[in-house]
Design a protein around this motif. Structure first.
Motif, mmCIF file in Angstrom:
data_model
loop_
_atom_site.group_PDB
_atom_site.id
_atom_site.type_symbol
_atom_site.label_atom_id
_atom_site.label_comp_id
_atom_site.label_asym_id
_atom_site.label_seq_id
_atom_site.Cartn_x
_atom_site.Cartn_y
_atom_site.Cartn_z
ATOM 1 N N GLY A 91 -7.686 3.933 -9.249
ATOM 2 C CA GLY A 91 -8.698 4.646 -8.509
ATOM 3 C C GLY A 91 -10.067 4.186 -8.955
ATOM 4 O O GLY A 91 -10.222 3.227 -9.681
ATOM 5 N N SER A 92 -11.074 4.862 -8.497
ATOM 6 C CA SER A 92 -12.438 4.481 -8.813
ATOM 7 C C SER A 92 -12.802 4.972 -10.201
ATOM 8 O O SER A 92 -12.065 5.678 -10.839
ATOM 9 C CB SER A 92 -13.396 5.038 -7.759
ATOM 10 O OG SER A 92 -13.299 6.430 -7.740
ATOM 11 N N PHE B 154 0.810 -1.200 0.000
ATOM 12 C CA PHE B 154 0.000 0.000 0.000
ATOM 13 C C PHE B 154 0.849 1.259 0.000
ATOM 14 O O PHE B 154 1.986 1.274 0.477
ATOM 15 C CB PHE B 154 -0.923 0.023 1.229
ATOM 16 C CG PHE B 154 -1.954 -1.079 1.208
ATOM 17 C CD1 PHE B 154 -3.208 -0.868 0.667
ATOM 18 C CD2 PHE B 154 -1.653 -2.332 1.716
ATOM 19 C CE1 PHE B 154 -4.149 -1.884 0.633
ATOM 20 C CE2 PHE B 154 -2.585 -3.348 1.696
ATOM 21 C CZ PHE B 154 -3.839 -3.118 1.143
ATOM 22 N N GLU B 155 0.244 2.327 -0.527
ATOM 23 C CA GLU B 155 0.855 3.640 -0.441
ATOM 24 C C GLU B 155 0.939 4.053 1.031
ATOM 25 O O GLU B 155 0.250 3.487 1.876
ATOM 26 C CB GLU B 155 0.028 4.667 -1.231
ATOM 27 C CG GLU B 155 -0.076 4.380 -2.728
ATOM 28 C CD GLU B 155 1.215 4.681 -3.475
ATOM 29 O OE1 GLU B 155 2.233 5.018 -2.822
ATOM 30 O OE2 GLU B 155 1.222 4.560 -4.720
ATOM 31 N N PRO C 56 -8.834 -1.759 -0.659
ATOM 32 C CA PRO C 56 -7.900 -1.098 -1.576
ATOM 33 C C PRO C 56 -8.549 -0.772 -2.900
ATOM 34 O O PRO C 56 -9.292 -1.572 -3.443
ATOM 35 C CB PRO C 56 -6.777 -2.130 -1.748
ATOM 36 C CG PRO C 56 -7.381 -3.424 -1.340
ATOM 37 C CD PRO C 56 -8.402 -3.101 -0.302
ATOM 38 N N GLN C 57 -8.245 0.434 -3.396
ATOM 39 C CA GLN C 57 -8.829 0.854 -4.645
ATOM 40 C C GLN C 57 -8.169 0.139 -5.804
ATOM 41 O O GLN C 57 -7.083 -0.398 -5.687
ATOM 42 C CB GLN C 57 -8.674 2.363 -4.830
ATOM 43 C CG GLN C 57 -9.430 3.165 -3.789
ATOM 44 C CD GLN C 57 -9.329 4.638 -4.080
ATOM 45 O OE1 GLN C 57 -8.907 5.038 -5.160
ATOM 46 N NE2 GLN C 57 -9.707 5.448 -3.120
ATOM 47 N N ARG C 58 -8.873 0.195 -6.942
ATOM 48 C CA ARG C 58 -8.302 -0.367 -8.157
ATOM 49 C C ARG C 58 -7.039 0.378 -8.513
ATOM 50 O O ARG C 58 -6.795 1.489 -8.070
ATOM 51 C CB ARG C 58 -9.312 -0.243 -9.294
ATOM 52 C CG ARG C 58 -10.601 -0.982 -9.024
ATOM 53 C CD ARG C 58 -11.623 -0.730 -10.107
ATOM 54 N NE ARG C 58 -11.209 -1.342 -11.344
ATOM 55 C CZ ARG C 58 -10.948 -0.668 -12.436
ATOM 56 N NH1 ARG C 58 -11.020 0.636 -12.454
ATOM 57 N NH2 ARG C 58 -10.589 -1.276 -13.535
ATOM 58 N N ARG D 271 -8.331 9.773 -10.766
ATOM 59 C CA ARG D 271 -7.419 8.638 -10.685
ATOM 60 C C ARG D 271 -6.126 9.121 -10.119
ATOM 61 O O ARG D 271 -5.595 10.100 -10.545
ATOM 62 C CB ARG D 271 -7.090 8.057 -12.031
ATOM 63 C CG ARG D 271 -8.227 7.755 -12.888
ATOM 64 C CD ARG D 271 -7.732 6.936 -14.037
ATOM 65 N NE ARG D 271 -8.816 6.136 -14.431
ATOM 66 C CZ ARG D 271 -8.747 4.915 -14.855
ATOM 67 N NH1 ARG D 271 -7.622 4.322 -14.944
ATOM 68 N NH2 ARG D 271 -9.785 4.245 -15.179
ATOM 69 N N GLU E 266 -4.460 3.830 1.795
ATOM 70 C CA GLU E 266 -5.760 3.791 1.154
ATOM 71 C C GLU E 266 -5.729 3.265 -0.276
ATOM 72 O O GLU E 266 -6.777 2.977 -0.848
ATOM 73 C CB GLU E 266 -6.374 5.202 1.148
ATOM 74 C CG GLU E 266 -6.673 5.748 2.537
ATOM 75 C CD GLU E 266 -7.671 4.879 3.295
ATOM 76 O OE1 GLU E 266 -8.663 4.457 2.682
ATOM 77 O OE2 GLU E 266 -7.436 4.617 4.481
ATOM 78 N N GLU E 267 -4.554 3.155 -0.863
ATOM 79 C CA GLU E 267 -4.466 2.711 -2.252
ATOM 80 C C GLU E 267 -3.244 1.826 -2.411
ATOM 81 O O GLU E 267 -2.214 2.067 -1.779
ATOM 82 C CB GLU E 267 -4.367 3.913 -3.195
ATOM 83 C CG GLU E 267 -4.389 3.534 -4.673
ATOM 84 C CD GLU E 267 -4.331 4.754 -5.580
ATOM 85 O OE1 GLU E 267 -4.611 4.602 -6.776
ATOM 86 O OE2 GLU E 267 -3.990 5.843 -5.088
#
Length: 375
Positions: free
Chosen positions: A368-369, A159-160, A363-365, A375, A164-165
């Protein structure tokens, strides 16, 4: 043996990451078919006879079952998705994610060989997620397990720093692992392209997104993201015009007008005045308020101190009106066209009371969404 790769994953992964149900019965499957009004595809029937649904990665994805102890009932899932179960419905929804995305068989459900579609929550986006049910299942497991360590906890380096991503490298690993299991997944190719773009590997990203459009030519968002990349690559403005045009032709509503504004911007970059004029006219025909929407987007981004979003909205407004706007020195992050009429967000699935890993947002794609989100 049916679903051998799935059984191997259950045996090799830490306890609790995959929780399959017990075998169902032919009688329960027949009763479910009466409820949903369509014969279940043979691969799903085979799966249910081995596992009556499954909870994958702490309800990250839940596959519906047909028995009384299933985490989700196949009949209730389709009833919630469609408002009511309609006999002979063209698509059969069989799984959903923690964020409300749903997975369905394509309209070819009767043949037992239908591909798998992902239906994005809060929008009408549909993407080809799997070429077959069994390959989709193997790809989803391969993709998600990249995020976990041998103790069943989230891998900290996945993860970052904000947690969150997922990192670009992790997103790329996820997409590549999924594609090894299912080379016919347009979704995985799209995610691979987005991850490569985040890593600055634009040429490879263009190739991946081109592959996504080839596998699933009916998805406007792959064409749109491809156009964004092509617009930033020297000598590809004409291809960008074509990609934005394909996206707009497939999309409906206000977002299609934004895509045409992007086509006008690409035509300006290509020096094609005729194409630019045509794109502007069609954008206004599709959504007469598009210029006002873009002005509001500029003001909203300025109020939020989001310079990328502000400049992007200004560029689109300039392309739409023919006014010159200075080009930024750095390429902004890719952003999707903002949908002018917000859609209702799907409520996320309640998380289990006890989890074996630290609470963290799903976790987002890789990029992003989707609709209306940066993004």
């Amino acid at each position: 043996m049916f679903f051998e790769k799935f059984r191997e994953a259950i045996a090799r992964l830490p306890d609790g990451l995959i929780r399959p149900g017990p075998p169902s019965t032919p009688e329960a499957i027949a009763a479910a078919e009466l409820q949903v009004g369509v014969a279940l595809p043979q691969p799903l029937r085979d799966f249910l006879l081995s596992f009556d649904g499954a909870d994958l990665f702490h309800e990250g994805i839940v596959i519906a079952g047909v028995g009384p102890d299933a985490v989700i009932s196949l009949a209730s899932l389709n009833a919630r998705a469609n408002g009511a179960v309609e006999p002979g419905a063209a698509e059969l929804i069989f799984a959903e994610t923690a964020l409300g995305d749903r997975f369905a068989f394509s309209s070819d459900v009767g043949s037992g060989s239908g591909a798998v579609l992902r239906l994005r929550a809060g929008s009408d986006e549909r993407t080809l997620s799997g070429s077959t049910f069994e390959r989709w299942l193997a790809a989803m497991v391969a993709r998600e397990k990249v995020l976990y360590g041998p103790d069943g906890e989230f891998a900290p380096d996945a993860f970052e720093p904000d947690g969150e991503e997922v990192t670009a490298r992790t997103a790329l690993r996820q997409a590549e692992r999924a594609l090894r299991q299912d080379p016919g997944s347009a979704e995985a190719e799209h995610e691979r392209g987005t991850a490569l773009r985040r890593l600055g590997r634009e040429r490879e990203a263009i190739d991946a997104l081109t592959a996504a459009t080839r596998i699933d030519p009916a998805n406007p968002w792959a064409w749109f993201d491809l156009g964004r990349l092509l617009l930033g690559a020297a000598g590809n403005a004409q291809r960008a015009i074509e990609s934005f045009g394909r996206a707009a032709a497939l999309e409906v509503g206000p977002a299609s007008a934004r895509m045409l504004a992007w086509a006008a911007r690409a035509a300006d970059a290509a020096g094609d005045a005729t194409a630019a004029t045509t794109a502007r006219r069609e954008a206004v025909e599709r959504h007469p308020q598009i210029a006002d929407d873009l002005r509001r987007a500029v003001a909203a981004a300025a109020a939020e101190d989001d310079e990328d979003a502000r400049h992007e909205a200004e560029l689109l407004l300039g392309a739409l009106t023919g006014a010159a706007v200075a080009t930024p020195t750095a390429t902004p992050r890719l952003r999707l066209p903002v949908v002018t009429e917000p859609t209702a967000s799907a409520a996320p699935r309640p998380q289990p009371a006890a989890r074996r890993h630290l609470p963290r947002a799903k976790p987002q794609r890789g990029g992003g969404s989707r609709r209306g989100s940066p993004r």
